[in-house]
Design a protein around this motif. Structure first.
Motif, PDB file in Angstrom:
ATOM      1  N   ASN A 146      20.741 -79.584  27.208  1.00 29.77           N
ATOM      2  CA  ASN A 146      21.279 -78.967  28.496  1.00 29.77           C
ATOM      3  C   ASN A 146      19.711 -78.867  29.046  1.00 29.77           C
ATOM      4  O   ASN A 146      18.881 -78.056  28.539  1.00 29.77           O
ATOM      5  N   PHE A 147      19.699 -79.454  30.316  1.00 26.16           N
ATOM      6  CA  PHE A 147      18.217 -79.140  30.856  1.00 26.16           C
ATOM      7  C   PHE A 147      18.434 -78.451  32.314  1.00 26.16           C
ATOM      8  O   PHE A 147      17.935 -78.746  33.364  1.00 26.16           O
ATOM      9  N   ASN A 148      19.469 -77.402  32.390  1.00 23.92           N
ATOM     10  CA  ASN A 148      19.474 -76.537  33.398  1.00 23.92           C
ATOM     11  C   ASN A 148      18.403 -75.787  33.595  1.00 23.92           C
ATOM     12  O   ASN A 148      17.449 -75.668  32.908  1.00 23.92           O
ATOM     13  N   LYS A 149      18.354 -75.315  34.898  1.00 20.28           N
ATOM     14  CA  LYS A 149      16.835 -74.273  35.135  1.00 20.28           C
ATOM     15  C   LYS A 149      16.686 -73.480  34.510  1.00 20.28           C
ATOM     16  O   LYS A 149      15.941 -72.824  34.078  1.00 20.28           O
ATOM     17  N   SER A 150      18.060 -72.736  34.059  1.00 16.41           N
ATOM     18  CA  SER A 150      18.082 -71.675  33.008  1.00 16.41           C
ATOM     19  C   SER A 150      19.190 -71.855  31.865  1.00 16.41           C
ATOM     20  O   SER A 150      19.817 -72.568  32.116  1.00 16.41           O
ATOM     21  N   PRO A 151      18.953 -71.220  30.675  1.00 11.98           N
ATOM     22  CA  PRO A 151      19.914 -71.394  29.676  1.00 11.98           C
ATOM     23  C   PRO A 151      21.175 -70.980  30.078  1.00 11.98           C
ATOM     24  O   PRO A 151      22.089 -71.181  29.135  1.00 11.98           O
ATOM     25  N   PHE A 152      21.603 -70.514  31.151  1.00 14.07           N
ATOM     26  CA  PHE A 152      22.905 -69.882  31.236  1.00 14.07           C
ATOM     27  C   PHE A 152      23.643 -70.622  32.339  1.00 14.07           C
ATOM     28  O   PHE A 152      23.198 -71.230  33.154  1.00 14.07           O
ATOM     29  N   ALA A 187      11.925 -82.791  40.710  1.00 15.38           N
ATOM     30  CA  ALA A 187      12.783 -81.407  41.270  1.00 15.38           C
ATOM     31  C   ALA A 187      14.054 -81.759  41.627  1.00 15.38           C
ATOM     32  O   ALA A 187      14.504 -82.720  42.239  1.00 15.38           O
ATOM     33  N   ASN A 188      14.862 -80.888  41.192  1.00 13.91           N
ATOM     34  CA  ASN A 188      16.335 -80.846  41.204  1.00 13.91           C
ATOM     35  C   ASN A 188      16.798 -79.569  41.376  1.00 13.91           C
ATOM     36  O   ASN A 188      16.264 -78.731  40.491  1.00 13.91           O
ATOM     37  N   PRO A 189      17.862 -79.237  42.210  1.00 16.74           N
ATOM     38  CA  PRO A 189      18.257 -77.554  42.140  1.00 16.74           C
ATOM     39  C   PRO A 189      19.063 -77.182  40.691  1.00 16.74           C
ATOM     40  O   PRO A 189      18.793 -75.922  40.402  1.00 16.74           O
ATOM     41  N   GLU A 190      19.473 -78.223  40.073  1.00 16.98           N
ATOM     42  CA  GLU A 190      19.873 -77.827  38.465  1.00 16.98           C
ATOM     43  C   GLU A 190      19.106 -77.580  37.312  1.00 16.98           C
ATOM     44  O   GLU A 190      18.968 -76.541  36.939  1.00 16.98           O
ATOM     45  N   CYS A 191      18.016 -78.461  37.531  1.00 16.37           N
ATOM     46  CA  CYS A 191      17.047 -78.535  36.385  1.00 16.37           C
ATOM     47  C   CYS A 191      15.769 -77.687  36.713  1.00 16.37           C
ATOM     48  O   CYS A 191      14.742 -77.820  35.944  1.00 16.37           O
ATOM     49  N   GLY A 192      15.723 -77.509  38.023  1.00 17.38           N
ATOM     50  CA  GLY A 192      14.584 -77.014  38.403  1.00 17.38           C
ATOM     51  C   GLY A 192      13.334 -78.074  38.621  1.00 17.38           C
ATOM     52  O   GLY A 192      13.687 -79.175  38.899  1.00 17.38           O
ATOM     53  N   THR A 193      12.184 -77.519  38.119  1.00 17.11           N
ATOM     54  CA  THR A 193      11.035 -78.405  38.292  1.00 17.11           C
ATOM     55  C   THR A 193      10.719 -78.795  36.805  1.00 17.11           C
ATOM     56  O   THR A 193      10.585 -77.999  36.009  1.00 17.11           O
TER      57      THR A 193
END
Length: 247
Positions: free
Chosen positions: A241-247, A125-131
């Protein structure tokens, strides 16, 4: 958040989740100098290394990590198998417990099925990449997971390719049996993915493909068709790019 793939095969496995300020190392089966290069020699930003099990392609360079004062998290069984019981930077984890590794990274381990001493998969878990779901070297998963945003899942072999290699004498029958009882097949990988809620998933990364019993292009296309998600096959040097969303 960026996923950096340093290795994803029987030659060595290592991945970094890195946002330039904090990084999490997953596995330590590639030369430590490659890890140093991947973080621009800023080793202090690697807050922890999580290790799934004791086999050398996943853990060979653990002592280099410990020498660099990187806390290494693993099961008690993995710790014992590696002979690291007396190491102060080794942190033993229990299944199902959530561990805060830094101000941003947390990890919850779960059991997987492999011929090792207490192997783990991880929910990261991480705020940037989510779960993030990470599971390698397992012939199935007994759990499903909620709220996934990114997935790293073994897709080691396909049964028909494995059988053809045995028939052609390219692979001993004994190795075929071991593969089937310790690694995740293409079909099982697909079943695992479809058993989970993928509605919020940004990336699916197929990891630890066999050198001789897999077809990367067909695996990518097949999983992409089944899931309708962005699918990548892990290769050394790849950055995603492993952000929680693609944006």
């Amino acid at each position: 958040m960026e996923l950096k793939i340093l290795g994803s095969s029987s030659k060595g496995n290592c991945y970094l989740l890195d946002n330039g300020k904090e990084a999490l190392m997953i596995e330590c089966g590639v030369a430590f100098k490659e890890v140093q290069k991947a973080v621009g020699f800023d080793i202090q930003r690697i807050k922890a290394c999580i290790i799934s099990h004791e086999h050398g392609d996943h853990s060979k360079h653990v002592r280099k990590c410990l020498d660099a004062m990187i806390p290494c998290y693993m099961s008690q069984g993995t710790c014992n198998a590696l002979g690291l019981e007396a190491q102060p930077m080794v942190k033993v984890m229990d299944e199902g417990v959530l561990y805060a590794l830094s101000s941003q990274f947390a990890v919850q381990p779960f059991k997987v099925e492999h011929d090792a001493n207490e192997p783990f998969g991880f929910l990261i878990a991480n705020p940037e990449c989510g779960t993030v779901l990470f599971a390698t070297d397992t012939y199935y998963l007994q759990y499903t997971f909620d709220g996934l945003n990114n997935i790293m899942l073994e897709c080691n072999y396909r049964q028909d390719i494995l059988d053809a290699n045995v028939e052609a004498g390219l692979l001993p029958a004994k190795l075929r049996a071991r593969t089937m009882k310790s690694h995740c097949s293409f079909e099982t990988c697909k079943e695992i993915l479809l058993a989970n809620d993928l509605s919020q998933v940004h990336n699916i990364v197929l990891i630890h493909l066999s050198d001789g019993n897999a077809n990367a292009k067909e695996f990518k296309n097949g999983i992409q068709e089944a899931t309708q998600k962005t699918v990548s096959v892990a290769t050394p040097g790849m950055k995603i790019n492993f952000n929680k969303s693609p944006f």
